[in-house]
Design a protein around this motif. Structure first.
Motif, mmCIF file in Angstrom:
data_model
loop_
_atom_site.group_PDB
_atom_site.id
_atom_site.type_symbol
_atom_site.label_atom_id
_atom_site.label_comp_id
_atom_site.label_asym_id
_atom_site.label_seq_id
_atom_site.Cartn_x
_atom_site.Cartn_y
_atom_site.Cartn_z
ATOM 1 N N GLY A 95 0.803 -1.216 0.000
ATOM 2 C CA GLY A 95 0.000 0.000 0.000
ATOM 3 C C GLY A 95 0.833 1.262 0.000
ATOM 4 O O GLY A 95 0.421 2.293 -0.558
ATOM 5 N N GLN A 96 2.013 1.199 0.622
ATOM 6 C CA GLN A 96 2.900 2.359 0.611
ATOM 7 C C GLN A 96 3.399 2.641 -0.805
ATOM 8 O O GLN A 96 3.494 3.796 -1.219
ATOM 9 N N HIS A 97 3.705 1.595 -1.541
ATOM 10 C CA HIS A 97 4.137 1.765 -2.935
ATOM 11 C C HIS A 97 2.992 2.348 -3.774
ATOM 12 O O HIS A 97 3.220 3.239 -4.605
ATOM 13 N N ASP A 98 1.791 1.838 -3.571
ATOM 14 C CA ASP A 98 0.648 2.333 -4.347
ATOM 15 C C ASP A 98 0.355 3.793 -4.025
ATOM 16 O O ASP A 98 0.049 4.588 -4.929
ATOM 17 N N ALA A 99 0.457 4.163 -2.740
ATOM 18 C CA ALA A 99 0.202 5.550 -2.360
ATOM 19 C C ALA A 99 1.253 6.487 -2.956
ATOM 20 O O ALA A 99 0.938 7.589 -3.417
ATOM 21 N N ALA A 100 2.515 6.057 -2.949
ATOM 22 C CA ALA A 100 3.568 6.883 -3.536
ATOM 23 C C ALA A 100 3.379 7.020 -5.044
ATOM 24 O O ALA A 100 3.600 8.098 -5.620
ATOM 25 N N LYS A 101 2.970 5.949 -5.695
ATOM 26 C CA LYS A 101 2.733 6.008 -7.138
ATOM 27 C C LYS A 101 1.562 6.925 -7.463
ATOM 28 O O LYS A 101 1.593 7.680 -8.440
ATOM 29 N N ALA A 102 0.521 6.861 -6.615
ATOM 30 C CA ALA A 102 -0.632 7.738 -6.835
ATOM 31 C C ALA A 102 -0.273 9.205 -6.606
ATOM 32 O O ALA A 102 -0.859 10.100 -7.227
ATOM 33 N N ALA A 103 0.706 9.442 -5.718
ATOM 34 C CA ALA A 103 1.132 10.824 -5.452
ATOM 35 C C ALA A 103 2.092 11.344 -6.501
ATOM 36 O O ALA A 103 2.521 12.498 -6.425
ATOM 37 N N GLY A 104 2.467 10.520 -7.482
ATOM 38 C CA GLY A 104 3.343 10.958 -8.548
ATOM 39 C C GLY A 104 4.813 10.762 -8.277
ATOM 40 O O GLY A 104 5.656 11.353 -8.963
ATOM 41 N N PHE A 105 5.158 9.936 -7.282
ATOM 42 C CA PHE A 105 6.566 9.692 -6.979
ATOM 43 C C PHE A 105 7.165 8.762 -8.038
ATOM 44 O O PHE A 105 6.511 7.839 -8.518
ATOM 45 N N THR A 106 8.420 9.008 -8.382
ATOM 46 C CA THR A 106 9.150 8.103 -9.256
ATOM 47 C C THR A 106 9.588 6.883 -8.444
ATOM 48 O O THR A 106 9.597 6.914 -7.211
ATOM 49 N N PRO A 107 9.963 5.777 -9.106
ATOM 50 C CA PRO A 107 10.441 4.611 -8.352
ATOM 51 C C PRO A 107 11.629 4.920 -7.440
ATOM 52 O O PRO A 107 11.717 4.394 -6.330
ATOM 53 N N VAL A 108 12.549 5.774 -7.903
ATOM 54 C CA VAL A 108 13.700 6.129 -7.062
ATOM 55 C C VAL A 108 13.247 6.940 -5.859
ATOM 56 O O VAL A 108 13.702 6.714 -4.719
ATOM 57 N N GLN A 109 12.347 7.900 -6.068
ATOM 58 C CA GLN A 109 11.831 8.693 -4.953
ATOM 59 C C GLN A 109 11.049 7.819 -3.977
ATOM 60 O O GLN A 109 11.135 8.010 -2.750
#
Length: 312
Positions: free
Chosen positions: A191-205
């Motif tokens: 869920g943390q990965h999904d939330a970061a992806k939804a927020a527009g974070f890059t994989p490195v970020q």
């Protein structure tokens, strides 16, 4: 006579009592705790009398050689060797952990094979093997596989006690650090990965800004323990004639025939270094563990104990 309820006046002739703060109340002491405390006190007193009253410890000799230049040089060698081994082992262990989590199957197989081999072989055996690599491989060549060699070195000249110690300890630590880092990274939910992806974070970020800070709470305790084990494990390099702390005190003991005092010198320095490392480990654990575990109870001033039953 029953105690008055809240808001009811106290009976005539009795002094008003201050309200009791339940949060600051202490439990009733148990007799077995007093007995255990007395037994521990007797053991501590007996141990202190034994250490101070036994002349065979030769504390004057211990004080004489505690800050001896050869001993301090060996101590510095042990600490530097442990730091270098942990830095290389952590870097290589991170690569191995990411390889085990990758979708590329050959990378997973190679990483698991590396971890399985170097976790299974004792570090002492690895040190002796790398130190005697010249018997197996007289020359180390750099070039194309099955092709011409661009450069070559004599193995006995290249593999010194220092390089053998660094290679053996680093590969041993890399296998353990791979599992420690992998367990920390996998502890972060998807869920943390999904939330970061939804927020527009890059994989490195996402990795460095979301995953790593949360994984550090799981990684730090075993990492600190592994670092402490590495500091103590540097004593194994004395078998390949490297001048670490144990080798230094053994050399002095061979010359002065004062074996026990010199071993005590080594024990005191190991104890001091491990105590300092444990102190900083606790600081880092509190730093990355804020908001978890017993932090609310600690902020409220209530001592946390795993033996207390949860309030219903």
């Amino acid at each position: 006579m029953h105690a008055p309820t809240d808001g009811a006046p106290a009976p005539r002739g009795t002094a008003p009592q201050a309200p009791v703060d339940v949060a600051s109340a202490h439990g009733r002491p148990h007799p077995w705790r007093w007995a255990l405390s007395a037994a521990l006190l007797l053991v501590a007193v007996g141990l202190a009398v034994f250490l101070a009253g036994n002349p065979n410890f030769q504390w004057d000799v211990v004080a004489e050689y505690l800050f001896y230049p050869t001993v301090l040089k060996g101590l510095a060698t042990s600490v530097v060797l442990a730091v270098v081994a942990m830095v290389i082992g952590t870097a290589l262990g991170t690569v191995l952990a990411l390889a085990q989590m990758a979708e590329f199957a050959p990378a997973r197989w190679a990483s698991k094979a590396f971890v399985g081999v170097f976790r299974s072989i004792p570090p002492l055996v690895q040190l002796i093997f790398w130190f005697n690599l010249g018997f197996l491989l007289p020359k180390i060549e750099l070039g194309l596989p099955f092709g011409p060699a661009f450069a070559s070195w004599n193995t006995t000249d290249l593999i010194t006690p220092l390089t053998a110690a660094i290679i053996g300890l680093s590969l041993h630590e890399a296998a353990y650090m791979a599992e420690i880092i992998r367990s920390g990274l996998t502890s972060v939910t998807s869920g943390q990965h999904d939330a970061a992806k939804a927020a527009g974070f890059t994989p490195v970020q996402t990795f460095f800004g979301i995953v790593v800070p949360q994984a550090m709470r799981v990684i730090l305790p075993p990492f600190g323990n592994q670092f402490i084990a590495t500091v103590k494990g540097t004593s194994l390099v004395s078998v390949i004639a490297m001048s670490d702390l144990l080798f230094s005190v053994q050399a002095i003991a061979d010359r002065t025939y004062q074996v026990v005092p010199m071993l005590i010198v080594a024990c005191l320095w190991y104890l001091g270094v491990v105590t300092v490392l444990t102190y900083f480990q606790r600081i880092l654990e509190r730093r990355y563990g804020r908001g978890y575990d017993a932090a609310p109870a600690k902020r409220a001033g209530i001592p946390f104990s795993p033996w207390k039953k949860a309030a219903k």
